[in-house]
Design a protein around this motif. Structure first.
Motif, PDB file in Angstrom:
ATOM      1  N   THR A   1       0.811  -1.215   0.000  1.00 55.18           N
ATOM      2  CA  THR A   1       0.000   0.000   0.000  1.00 55.18           C
ATOM      3  C   THR A   1       0.847   1.268   0.000  1.00 55.18           C
ATOM      4  N   ASP A   2       2.108   1.169   0.385  1.00 57.88           N
ATOM      5  CA  ASP A   2       2.967   2.353   0.399  1.00 57.88           C
ATOM      6  C   ASP A   2       3.455   2.701  -1.001  1.00 57.88           C
ATOM      7  N   ARG A   3       3.888   1.684  -1.747  1.00 60.65           N
ATOM      8  CA  ARG A   3       4.387   1.939  -3.105  1.00 60.65           C
ATOM      9  C   ARG A   3       3.287   1.887  -4.155  1.00 60.65           C
ATOM     10  N   HIS A   4       2.093   1.441  -3.744  1.00 63.76           N
ATOM     11  CA  HIS A   4       0.968   1.296  -4.679  1.00 63.76           C
ATOM     12  C   HIS A   4       1.292   0.283  -5.781  1.00 63.76           C
ATOM     13  N   VAL A   5       1.958  -0.781  -5.414  1.00 60.63           N
ATOM     14  CA  VAL A   5       2.228  -1.887  -6.336  1.00 60.63           C
ATOM     15  C   VAL A   5       2.056  -3.189  -5.563  1.00 60.63           C
ATOM     16  N   TRP A   6       1.843  -4.259  -6.285  1.00 61.23           N
ATOM     17  CA  TRP A   6       1.898  -5.573  -5.643  1.00 61.23           C
ATOM     18  C   TRP A   6       3.361  -5.863  -5.319  1.00 61.23           C
ATOM     19  N   ARG A   7       3.594  -6.669  -4.301  1.00 58.35           N
ATOM     20  CA  ARG A   7       4.950  -6.848  -3.769  1.00 58.35           C
ATOM     21  C   ARG A   7       5.776  -7.785  -4.663  1.00 58.35           C
ATOM     22  N   TYR A   8       5.972  -7.363  -5.875  1.00 57.28           N
ATOM     23  CA  TYR A   8       6.618  -8.198  -6.891  1.00 57.28           C
ATOM     24  C   TYR A   8       8.062  -8.552  -6.556  1.00 57.28           C
ATOM     25  N   ASP A   9       8.706  -7.785  -5.659  1.00 55.75           N
ATOM     26  CA  ASP A   9      10.124  -7.983  -5.360  1.00 55.75           C
ATOM     27  C   ASP A   9      10.378  -8.351  -3.906  1.00 55.75           C
ATOM     28  N   VAL A  10       9.345  -8.744  -3.173  1.00 58.31           N
ATOM     29  CA  VAL A  10       9.489  -9.031  -1.744  1.00 58.31           C
ATOM     30  C   VAL A  10       9.258 -10.520  -1.487  1.00 58.31           C
ATOM     31  N   GLY A  11      10.353 -11.259  -1.394  1.00 64.11           N
ATOM     32  CA  GLY A  11      10.359 -12.644  -0.933  1.00 64.11           C
ATOM     33  C   GLY A  11       9.176 -13.479  -1.333  1.00 64.11           C
ATOM     34  N   GLY A  12       8.404 -13.902  -0.332  1.00 66.43           N
ATOM     35  CA  GLY A  12       7.276 -14.782  -0.577  1.00 66.43           C
ATOM     36  C   GLY A  12       5.968 -14.082  -0.813  1.00 66.43           C
ATOM     37  N   TYR A  13       5.982 -12.780  -1.055  1.00 72.02           N
ATOM     38  CA  TYR A  13       4.744 -12.033  -1.271  1.00 72.02           C
ATOM     39  C   TYR A  13       4.476 -11.734  -2.744  1.00 72.02           C
ATOM     40  N   ALA A  14       5.318 -12.227  -3.624  1.00 73.83           N
ATOM     41  CA  ALA A  14       5.223 -11.825  -5.034  1.00 73.83           C
ATOM     42  C   ALA A  14       4.266 -12.738  -5.804  1.00 73.83           C
ATOM     43  N   TRP A  15       4.777 -13.569  -6.727  1.00 70.46           N
ATOM     44  CA  TRP A  15       3.880 -14.422  -7.517  1.00 70.46           C
ATOM     45  C   TRP A  15       3.161 -15.414  -6.611  1.00 70.46           C
TER      46      TRP A  15
ATOM     47  N   GLU B   1     -18.868  -7.346   2.251  1.00 69.24           N
ATOM     48  CA  GLU B   1     -19.216  -6.079   1.626  1.00 69.24           C
ATOM     49  C   GLU B   1     -18.247  -5.830   0.475  1.00 69.24           C
ATOM     50  N   ILE B   2     -18.651  -4.995  -0.449  1.00 69.78           N
ATOM     51  CA  ILE B   2     -17.760  -4.630  -1.545  1.00 69.78           C
ATOM     52  C   ILE B   2     -16.679  -3.711  -0.988  1.00 69.78           C
ATOM     53  N   PRO B   3     -15.418  -4.055  -1.153  1.00 69.89           N
ATOM     54  CA  PRO B   3     -14.349  -3.204  -0.610  1.00 69.89           C
ATOM     55  C   PRO B   3     -14.356  -1.817  -1.236  1.00 69.89           C
ATOM     56  N   ASN B   4     -13.857  -0.883  -0.483  1.00 72.57           N
ATOM     57  CA  ASN B   4     -13.698   0.470  -1.007  1.00 72.57           C
ATOM     58  C   ASN B   4     -12.560   0.475  -2.028  1.00 72.57           C
ATOM     59  N   VAL B   5     -12.817   1.031  -3.203  1.00 78.53           N
ATOM     60  CA  VAL B   5     -11.833   1.081  -4.272  1.00 78.53           C
ATOM     61  C   VAL B   5     -11.509   2.535  -4.575  1.00 78.53           C
ATOM     62  N   VAL B   6     -10.224   2.828  -4.610  1.00 83.69           N
ATOM     63  CA  VAL B   6      -9.780   4.171  -4.978  1.00 83.69           C
ATOM     64  C   VAL B   6      -8.881   4.062  -6.200  1.00 83.69           C
ATOM     65  N   THR B   7      -8.830   5.121  -6.966  1.00 82.85           N
ATOM     66  CA  THR B   7      -7.950   5.170  -8.134  1.00 82.85           C
ATOM     67  C   THR B   7      -6.756   6.051  -7.820  1.00 82.85           C
ATOM     68  N   VAL B   8      -5.564   5.513  -8.048  1.00 79.35           N
ATOM     69  CA  VAL B   8      -4.324   6.249  -7.826  1.00 79.35           C
ATOM     70  C   VAL B   8      -3.700   6.529  -9.185  1.00 79.35           C
TER      71      VAL B   8
ATOM     72  N   ARG C   1      -4.064   3.158 -11.548  1.00 79.72           N
ATOM     73  CA  ARG C   1      -4.484   1.835 -11.139  1.00 79.72           C
ATOM     74  C   ARG C   1      -5.500   1.928 -10.014  1.00 79.72           C
ATOM     75  N   GLU C   2      -6.330   0.884  -9.909  1.00 76.30           N
ATOM     76  CA  GLU C   2      -7.326   0.828  -8.851  1.00 76.30           C
ATOM     77  C   GLU C   2      -6.759   0.063  -7.655  1.00 76.30           C
ATOM     78  N   GLU C   3      -7.138   0.503  -6.473  1.00 82.22           N
ATOM     79  CA  GLU C   3      -6.678  -0.134  -5.241  1.00 82.22           C
ATOM     80  C   GLU C   3      -7.872  -0.448  -4.341  1.00 82.22           C
ATOM     81  N   ALA C   4      -7.923  -1.682  -3.902  1.00 84.50           N
ATOM     82  CA  ALA C   4      -8.814  -2.093  -2.813  1.00 84.50           C
ATOM     83  C   ALA C   4      -7.894  -2.597  -1.712  1.00 84.50           C
ATOM     84  N   LEU C   5      -7.627  -1.749  -0.744  1.00 85.88           N
ATOM     85  CA  LEU C   5      -6.535  -2.005   0.194  1.00 85.88           C
ATOM     86  C   LEU C   5      -6.761  -3.254   1.049  1.00 85.88           C
TER      87      LEU C   5
END
Length: 905
Positions: free
Chosen positions: A571-585, A866-873, A882-886
């Motif tokens: 949520t800080d970088r507004h990206v999926w954690r593609y480069d963080v250990g076991g959180y990527a693919w 419930e439907i999560p809150n979605v914001v556009t960044v 991109r859209e974010e549902a935190l």
């Protein structure tokens, strides 16, 4: 001879008499040992079929699909008919792919050529009148020691059995339109040129080891070729391959399913290009030779090898219009004399290249010949990966499926100005950087388990030296070749390309999938009976739509990536954690595959099917080691698909593959499922929980197995093989495992025991302690247990599983009273609500069913209802909007989706 064997042998003889040789093989051609069962009437209702997505076009195309049947409804595939509009019988081919425990048919596969007429209201039903059965003239197949010839009635294909050539020739009538089809591979010793280091290169070609007719019938023939790429200079062999050629009656096109297995050294072997090449004879005059490339949105790049438009002198309107349309021009004698006299001065462009090195851009270049400069011709967003090379009198349409999604990809046409053009369909573009599969870090000093566990605590990455290797992973691609007797009109070419990229496919209505009772009855057709159901349906649809957008917005594409999704968002970088250990693919973590497949079965959505299809192709190939030290285990989620040192059956589990296999009868996925049958033997050396307390068995005849992620995966492989073949030894392994799990002092709560490799029996654990993991039931165990309980009468197993389902979320007071102690460190309570729901359904216990809904709505370790809150960044905070549902993570969505669908069921 019992009736089942007699029927099978008679069916086989009838099947083979329509082919030209006696050595052809039916799928699953071993004799079945199913109990005898008579055919049951189906009330004449039949099974309605519908098109997935857009209906098939007027261009004839072969289609293979699967249909499930209720237990006891059907005794065999003989006598099934495919009808259109309630009356017209369509030529089709049918066979059984799975059976229920009583021997009745569970799944059938079907083949038909559809498209010449507009076909609507298709229905599959059993003939009640012998006169209805359609006689098949069938395809003509011949073979000898050197080659196999398949004549579809529209085209003739000759496949070589030895040497470097796979496809010797492709012909229509008396015209040969392509020859010398073979695989090509370009190798280099460095990822890129480096100062002071010699850059060595080599070219390899396919070398055939075996070619067989894998499946022969009156409507479809499958030729399977296996081999390896061998260096022309050094003789070195790399990257074994399997390629299947699908030929259908009365169609000209051939579909190719190409699989390679990576067996190279990722630190010294860098693949610079990989593809399949054909020679295309060119007989027309240069101005009647044509090149076509198609974009993904239906646009066409169209040029002649020697163009006659835009010249200083006009050749004549009829000449220009004919050339632009791809039709034969009038004779040169009818050209404007100034043009006719100066033809030799008009450049002939013999070489063309289309290159897609990113998912967002392709370019087209051309040149007259090698040694001359390239001319930039066109640019576009996404290519359809398809086109045409030939003349006004014929050539070939070609296509790579999921072309831009599987970048870097490329299409080369060479020497089109000579007597023979060369077409290369590059699955990995030689214009892109070489394939670099090295591990992404140097280990950072993690040379002991203690340090590796410390790192795991920070990055969630399970690292161990030597484990993050791609050795043994695979990739499957799909291609098509369509021989043509004329340059296709733009609209026809675009339609063929659409079919290549989104092949027409037949499915059943969701209500039929539900009624058939397959896959453990763990889903129901989408309904909206009340406000609560409508809310769940809306939320289910939201999550699928959200991930569709995430795939596009974050460009989850690429040769090694397409089909997978990411694990967790940053949520800080507004990206999926593609480069963080076991959180990527994600690599199927917490049953993402099951979520999509069950949702397709209950919704029937075209886009969901394509998402699930791509995921199955990826997770079954790239996330699994198919040869070598780690075969046939899969790799846990990581920055690289093969990077995690946790190699486990929970990732390679057949549970994730069965849907696609039964819906399509896909032979490659059938191979993948059979790879897993002896998967337990790999756990002798690669203990799944070796870093967290699981102890390897010291007896060479046994292996330490958890009852959840390990045995659940193994049971899925065995159960699937048994329902496909009737193998009694496999069935006994299953029953042995079920009975000895049920006989443990704590049943499923015993957690782990040693299992005999030869018969599947678990040793009884002497300890009376409880072992429980929130992951045990998160990788398909509940789904396969539901099928096992329905199939086999093993009361002690049933009791153990129902007890586990009730106890997990029961609360500490109930657990202490009934188990003697409360369960510790539980997680995923919401996901486990489906276990409570199953127990309530099984026991017909309304209180448990209500408890399941309470657990589901409580959202423990999951998501709110419930439907999560979605914001556009957007920029400048991010590179692109991109859209974010935190609150969304893939683990939570997959488990929420499965719980929602199974509680509804």
């Amino acid at each position: 001879m019992d009736r089942r064997k007699k029927e099978f042998k008679q069916s086989r003889r009838n099947f083979l008499k329509h082919t030209a040789f006696a050595a052809s093989a039916l799928p699953l051609s071993r004799s079945f040992q199913w109990p005898d069962i008579g055919k049951q009437p189906d009330g004449g209702r039949g099974v309605p079929l519908r098109w997935l997505g857009q209906p098939v076009s007027v261009i004839p195309r072969g289609i293979t699909w699967g249909v499930p049947w209720e237990k006891g409804e059907l005794g065999g595939a003989d006598g099934l008919l495919l009808k259109a509009d309630g009356a017209n019988v369509i030529r089709a081919q049918h066979w059984v792919t799975a059976r229920w425990p009583d021997g009745s048919v569970k799944w059938t596969a079907h083949v038909a050529t559809l498209g010449r007429e507009k076909v609507s209201k298709l229905i599959l039903q059993r003939s009640t009148d012998a006169g209805e059965t359609m006689e098949h003239s069938g395809m003509h197949v011949q073979q000898d020691s050197r080659e196999i010839t398949v004549d579809t009635g529209k085209a003739r294909y000759v496949f070589s059995k030895t040497g470097q050539v796979l496809v010797k020739s492709i012909s229509v009538e008396t015209r040969t339109l392509a020859t010398d089809g073979h695989l090509v591979l370009q190798w280099q010793n460095l990822p890129e040129a480096a100062e002071g280091e010699p850059l060595l290169t080599d070219s390899l070609r396919s070398e055939v080891s075996e070619v067989v007719v894998e499946h022969a019938g009156p409507v479809r023939t499958v030729v399977k070729a296996e081999g390896i790429h061998r260096s022309i200079k050094t003789g070195r062999a790399l990257l074994p391959f399997t390629i299947r050629f699908y030929c259908y009656l009365n169609t000209a096109g051939v579909r190719m399913v190409h699989t390679l297995v990576y067996d190279a050294d990722e630190y010294t072997d860098f693949i610079r290009g990989m593809g399949i090449r054909f020679a295309v004879p060119m007989a027309d005059e240069l101005h009647n030779r044509h090149v076509r490339f198609c974009s993904a949105d239906g646009g066409v790049f169209a040029e002649a090898v020697r163009g006659l438009t835009g010249l200083r002198r006009d050749p004549g309107r009829a000449v220009r219009e004919a050339q632009v349309a791809g039709k034969p021009t009038p004779p040169v004698a009818e050209f404007n004399p100034a043009v006719a006299k100066g033809l030799r001065y008009i450049p002939a462009f013999g070489d063309y290249t289309l290159c897609q090195t990113t998912p967002d851009g392709f370019d087209i270049r051309k040149r007259t010949a090698a040694g001359n400069g390239w001319i930039d011709s066109a640019y576009g967003h996404r290519s359809g990966g398809s086109g045409y090379i030939g003349g006004a009198s014929g050539g070939i349409v070609f296509g790579i499926r999921n072309f831009w999604q599987s970048f870097p990809a490329q299409i080369d046409i060479r020497h089109a100005h000579t007597g023979v053009a060369e077409l290369t369909l590059w699955l990995w573009s030689p214009s892109a950087p070489a394939m670099d599969l090295r591990f992404y870090h140097d280990g950072m000093g993690q040379d002991t388990y203690d340090r590796q566990l410390d790192a795991l605590d920070v990055t969630y990455e399970d690292y161990e030296p030597g484990f993050g290797t791609p050795h043994g992973v695979a990739r499957t691609s799909e291609l098509e070749i369509w021989p043509m007797t004329e340059t296709p009109a733009y609209a026809d070419l675009v339609e063929i390309v659409r079919q290549i990229q989104d092949p027409p496919f037949l499915v059943c209505e969701p209500t039929h999938y539900e009624r058939s009772g397959v896959f453990g009855k763990a889903f129901s057709a989408a309904s909206a009976g009340n406000d609560a159901e409508r809310a769940i349906e809306t939320q289910l649809a939201f999550y699928v739509d959200y991930y569709k957008k995430q795939i596009e917005q974050h460009r989850w594409y690429g040769f090694w990536n397409y089909g997978d999704v990411m694990h967790t968002y940053d949520t800080d970088r507004h990206v999926w954690r593609y480069d963080v250990g076991g959180y990527a693919w994600d690599n199927s973590e917490l049953s993402t595959d099951l979520w999509l497949w069950f949702y397709f079965l209950r919704s029937g959505r075209h886009d969901v099917y394509r998402m699930a299809e791509a995921m199955t192709r990826h997770t079954g190939e790239v996330d699994v080691h198919h040869i070598g030290r780690f075969a046939p285990l899969g790799s846990r989620h990581n920055v690289q698909h093969w990077g995690c040192s946790a190699k486990q059956l929970r990732i390679s589990t057949v549970v994730n593959r069965r849907f696609f296999y039964y819906l399509t009868a896909d032979e490659r996925v059938g191979d993948l499922m059979r790879e897993q049958i002896e998967g337990a033997r790999s756990l002798k050396a690669i203990v799944p929980g070796r870093k967290v307390g699981q102890v390897a068995s010291i007896d060479e005849d046994t292996v330490s197995m958890s009852f959840g992620t390990d045995w659940g995966a193994l049971a899925a492989a065995w159960f699937t093989e048994w329902e496909r073949t009737g193998n009694e030894q496999i069935k006994q392994r299953l029953i042995n495992g079920m009975s000895t799990i049920g006989g443990q002092p704590r049943g499923f709560f015993t957690g782990t025991a040693n299992m005999r490799l030869d018969n599947g029996m678990f040793e009884t654990e002497e300890r009376n302690t409880i072992m429980v993991s929130h992951l045990s039931a998160a990788f398909g165990l509940p789904e396969i247990c539901a099928e096992l309980i329905e199939a086999f009468d093993v009361p002690e197993f049933n009791d153990a599983w129902i007890r586990y389902c009730i106890a997990y979320n029961a609360g500490s007071e109930w657990q202490e009273q009934n188990l003697g102690e409360p369960l510790q460190r539980l997680n995923l309570a919401q996901g486990h609500s489906r276990l409570t729901a199953y127990a309530g359904w099984y026991l017909k216990n309304r209180a448990l069913q209500k408890r399941a809904w309470t657990e589901f709505y409580a959202g423990g370790s999951g998501l709110k209802a419930e439907i999560p809150n979605v914001v556009t960044v957007g920029p400048p905070e991010v590179l692109s909007a991109r859209e974010e549902a935190l609150s969304v993570s893939t683990n939570a969505v997959a488990q929420w989706g499965l719980a929602a669908m199974q509680c509804l069921a």
